[in-house]
Structure formats: C-alpha cells, structure tokens
Design a protein around this motif. Structure first.
Motif, short mmCIF file in Angstrom:
data_model
loop_
_atom_site.label_atom_id
_atom_site.label_comp_id
_atom_site.label_asym_id
_atom_site.label_seq_id
_atom_site.Cartn_x
_atom_site.Cartn_y
_atom_site.Cartn_z
N VAL A 47 4.24 2.22 2.39
CA VAL A 47 3.86 2.19 0.99
C VAL A 47 4.68 0.77 0.42
CG1 VAL A 47 4.20 3.02 -1.45
CG2 VAL A 47 3.43 4.59 0.30
N MET A 48 5.89 0.63 0.79
CA MET A 48 6.53 -0.30 0.44
C MET A 48 6.05 -1.66 1.03
SD MET A 48 9.36 0.29 -1.55
CE MET A 48 10.78 -0.63 -1.03
N SER A 49 5.37 -1.58 2.41
CA SER A 49 5.07 -2.86 2.65
C SER A 49 3.47 -3.19 2.14
CB SER A 49 4.58 -2.64 4.36
OG SER A 49 3.60 -1.57 4.48
N LEU A 50 2.88 -2.22 1.59
CA LEU A 50 1.55 -2.22 0.92
C LEU A 50 1.91 -3.23 -0.26
CD1 LEU A 50 -0.74 0.46 1.61
CD2 LEU A 50 -0.90 -1.40 2.37
N LEU A 51 2.88 -2.51 -0.85
CA LEU A 51 3.32 -3.30 -2.26
C LEU A 51 3.79 -4.70 -2.25
CD1 LEU A 51 5.08 0.03 -3.95
CD2 LEU A 51 2.62 -1.08 -4.44
N ARG A 52 4.48 -5.19 -1.13
CA ARG A 52 4.94 -6.37 -1.14
C ARG A 52 3.90 -7.56 -0.74
NH1 ARG A 52 10.49 -6.95 2.48
NH2 ARG A 52 11.73 -6.45 0.60
N LYS A 53 2.71 -7.09 -0.46
CA LYS A 53 1.66 -7.95 -0.07
C LYS A 53 0.90 -8.50 -1.30
CE LYS A 53 1.00 -6.96 4.83
NZ LYS A 53 0.13 -6.83 5.93
#
Length: 53
Positions: A47-53
């Motif tokens: 989820v954190m990696s999706l939010l960073r993009k």
C-alpha cells in the motif's frame, strides 16, 4: 520473517511427530503469529508503494 515462520512450523511438525504436544502447540502458535505479522507488513509495504507513485 516468513523464513522464521516456516522454521517454527517445521519444528512444530517434528515435535508433534515425536509426541511432544506442548512444544508442538507452542511452536505452531509462534509460527502463526509470525506469518500474520509477515502478511500485515507485506500488505502495508504494498500500500505504501502504491501511495508513493
């Protein structure tokens, strides 16, 4: 962390095979806790990696 969960699961299986019920139950519960912690951390990282993009 998943590696440690698998290790404790194998320990639980071996202990159950030799008749050590208490040790097998303890190792199985530790393996279950470690597995769920791994799943929570993996989902949080995704989820954190999706939010960073």
């Amino acid at each position: 962390m998943l590696h440690y969960a698998v290790v404790f699961f194998v320990i639980a299986l071996i202990a159950a095979l030799f008749g050590f019920g208490g040790i097998a139950a303890g190792a199985a519960s530790i393996a279950k806790i470690l597995f769920f912690v791994f799943v929570i951390m993996a989902v949080a990282t995704f989820v954190m990696s999706l939010l960073r993009k």
